[in-house]
Design a protein around this motif. Structure first.
Motif, PDB file in Angstrom:
ATOM      1  N   ASP A  36       0.805  -1.212   0.000  1.00 31.65           N
ATOM      2  CA  ASP A  36       0.000   0.000   0.000  1.00 31.65           C
ATOM      3  C   ASP A  36       0.840   1.264   0.000  1.00 31.65           C
ATOM      4  O   ASP A  36       1.940   1.311   0.562  1.00 31.65           O
ATOM      5  N   SER A  37       0.275   2.285  -0.595  1.00 32.38           N
ATOM      6  CA  SER A  37       0.838   3.621  -0.526  1.00 32.38           C
ATOM      7  C   SER A  37       0.787   4.118   0.919  1.00 32.38           C
ATOM      8  O   SER A  37      -0.080   3.715   1.701  1.00 32.38           O
ATOM      9  N   THR A  38       1.727   4.986   1.252  1.00 28.60           N
ATOM     10  CA  THR A  38       1.711   5.592   2.582  1.00 28.60           C
ATOM     11  C   THR A  38       0.918   6.898   2.590  1.00 28.60           C
ATOM     12  O   THR A  38       0.782   7.533   3.635  1.00 28.60           O
ATOM     13  N   GLN A  39       0.387   7.280   1.422  1.00 31.57           N
ATOM     14  CA  GLN A  39      -0.394   8.506   1.327  1.00 31.57           C
ATOM     15  C   GLN A  39      -1.702   8.358   2.111  1.00 31.57           C
ATOM     16  O   GLN A  39      -2.280   7.279   2.193  1.00 31.57           O
ATOM     17  N   SER A  40      -2.184   9.452   2.673  1.00 34.86           N
ATOM     18  CA  SER A  40      -3.432   9.410   3.439  1.00 34.86           C
ATOM     19  C   SER A  40      -4.628   9.120   2.536  1.00 34.86           C
ATOM     20  O   SER A  40      -5.603   8.482   2.956  1.00 34.86           O
ATOM     21  N   ILE A  41      -4.570   9.575   1.284  1.00 34.49           N
ATOM     22  CA  ILE A  41      -5.607   9.266   0.300  1.00 34.49           C
ATOM     23  C   ILE A  41      -4.980   8.330  -0.719  1.00 34.49           C
ATOM     24  O   ILE A  41      -4.028   8.693  -1.414  1.00 34.49           O
ATOM     25  N   ARG A  42      -5.494   7.093  -0.797  1.00 38.44           N
ATOM     26  CA  ARG A  42      -4.853   6.095  -1.659  1.00 38.44           C
ATOM     27  C   ARG A  42      -5.867   5.081  -2.148  1.00 38.44           C
ATOM     28  O   ARG A  42      -7.001   5.014  -1.652  1.00 38.44           O
ATOM     29  N   LEU A  43      -5.434   4.288  -3.126  1.00 35.32           N
ATOM     30  CA  LEU A  43      -6.266   3.223  -3.671  1.00 35.32           C
ATOM     31  C   LEU A  43      -6.472   2.130  -2.618  1.00 35.32           C
ATOM     32  O   LEU A  43      -5.525   1.712  -1.959  1.00 35.32           O
TER      33      LEU A  43
END
Length: 269
Positions: free
Chosen positions: A128-135
Motif C-alpha cells: 500500500d501507498s503511505t499517502q493518506s488518500i490512496r487506492l
C-alpha cells in the motif's frame, strides 16, 4: 465453473462433493459483495436442496459467512487464512514483494502483483501507498483483464484471436471509461506494447490511473506488476517517476525469477 465431467492428469474423474465445495468458494471469490442461496445454486448448477447442507457445513467451519440480514454469503475467515498462508509461504512471491516495497518507498503509490487466471487478473500481492488518500485494494480479488493495466500487460503477447475468446461481447462496463469492445482492447494493447508500459485510464475505477509492466521468466510472461496513482496526483513528473520505478522493478524481479527453480510448481512457474 468447472465441468463435473472433467478429469485430472491421470484421467480419474473429479470427486463431485469436493468439486461442489470448490465451486462455492470460486463463486464467492468472484462476488465479494455477497451471494444468496439462489445465486450460488444458479452459478454452480447445483439444486438448492443439495446446496443447503454444503453451505451449512462451510459456515459452521468458518469457510464462509452468512449475513443475518439479507442472508447473503461471503468468503469466511478460515478461507481467507488458508489463502493468505499460501501467498506468504511462496518464496518467489515474498521476494517480489520485497522489490515492491522498495519502489513504494520511492514513489509513495500502491504497487500490486497479479497473474492471469482465465479472463481475470488475480491479485496475489500488494504494497500500500503511505499517502493518506490512496487506492483501496485487496489480495485475492479478480478483475477482468481487459479493463486493468495489469491485464493489458498479461495479455500483451497473446494473439488477438485468443483475447477475443476470453471476452465474449458486450464487455461489462465498470466505469464510463471502460473500453467497449475486444477490438478496442487489442488496439490499445498493441499501441502500448511499443513502449512496454501498459496503462489503464479509469477503466476499472474512477479517478485511478494505473501503469503496469509484464514480468517474464524463460521468455514467457508469468505475472505483471502495477503502480496505481489517484488522478489528482498524476503530474508529468509523477508519471516519469512511476515509469522509472516500474522499469527498475521489472529488471530486478525478472532477475529474481530466473534464479528460482524452473521446475517448481508455483503460480509463477
Amino acid at each position: 465453473m468447472r465441468n463435473e465431467s472433467s478429469t485430472t492428469a491421470d484421467q480419474q474423474p473429479d470427486h463431485r462433493p469436493t468439486l461442489r465445495v470448490l465451486e462455492v468458494l470460486e463463486v464467492l471469490a468472484q462476488h465479494p459483495e455477497g451471494s444468496t442461496l439462489t445465486d450460488l445454486s444458479q452459478a454452480a448448477g447445483i439444486s438448492k436442496s443439495t446446496m443447503v447442507p454444503i453451505l451449512r457445513t462451510m459456515e459452521r467451519h468458518n469457510f464462509i459467512a452468512m449475513d443475518p440480514v439479507d442472508k447473503s454469503y461471503t468468503v469466511g475467515i478460515k478461507a481467507f487464512s488458508v489463502g493468505s498462508s499460501f501467498v506468504e509461504k511462496v518464496p518467489v512471491v515474498a521476494m517480489l514483494r520485497a522489490e515492491m516495497e522498495r519502489v513504494v518507498s520511492v514513489c509513495q503509490e500502491t504497487c500490486q502483483l497479479g497473474v492471469l487466471d482465465g479472463p481475470d487478473v488475480l491479485y496475489i500481492a500488494k504494497v500500500d501507498s503511505t499517502q493518506s488518500i490512496r487506492l483501496i485494494s485487496s489480495i485475492g480479488k479478480r478483475i477482468p483483464a481487459y479493463c486493468t493495466a495489469l491485464g493489458k500487460a498479461l495479455l500483451s503477447e497473446m494473439p488477438a484471436e485468443a483475447i477475443a475468446e476470453l471476452f465474449p461481447e458486450p464487455l461489462n462496463a465498470f466505469t464510463s471509461h471502460t473500453l467497449g469492445s475486444v477490438d478496442e482492447v487489442v488496439s490499445r494493447i498493441a499501441a502500448q506494447r511499443e513502449t512496454g508500459i501498459f496503462r489503464e485510464n479509469e477503466e476499472s475505477s474512477e479517478n485511478v490511473i494505473c501503469f503496469s509492466v509484464p514480468l517474464r521468466r524463460a521468455n514467457k510472461i508469468v505475472a505483471a506488476v502495477s503502480i496505481s496513482v489517484l488522478k489528482f496526483r498524476l503530474t508529468a513528473e509523477k508519471e516519469r517517476e512511476v515509469i522509472e520505478c516500474l522499469n527498475s522493478l521489472r529488471e530486478n524481479a525478472e532477475r529474481l525469477l530466473e534464479t528460482y527453480p524452473e521446475s517448481s510448481s508455483l503460480i509463477l512457474s
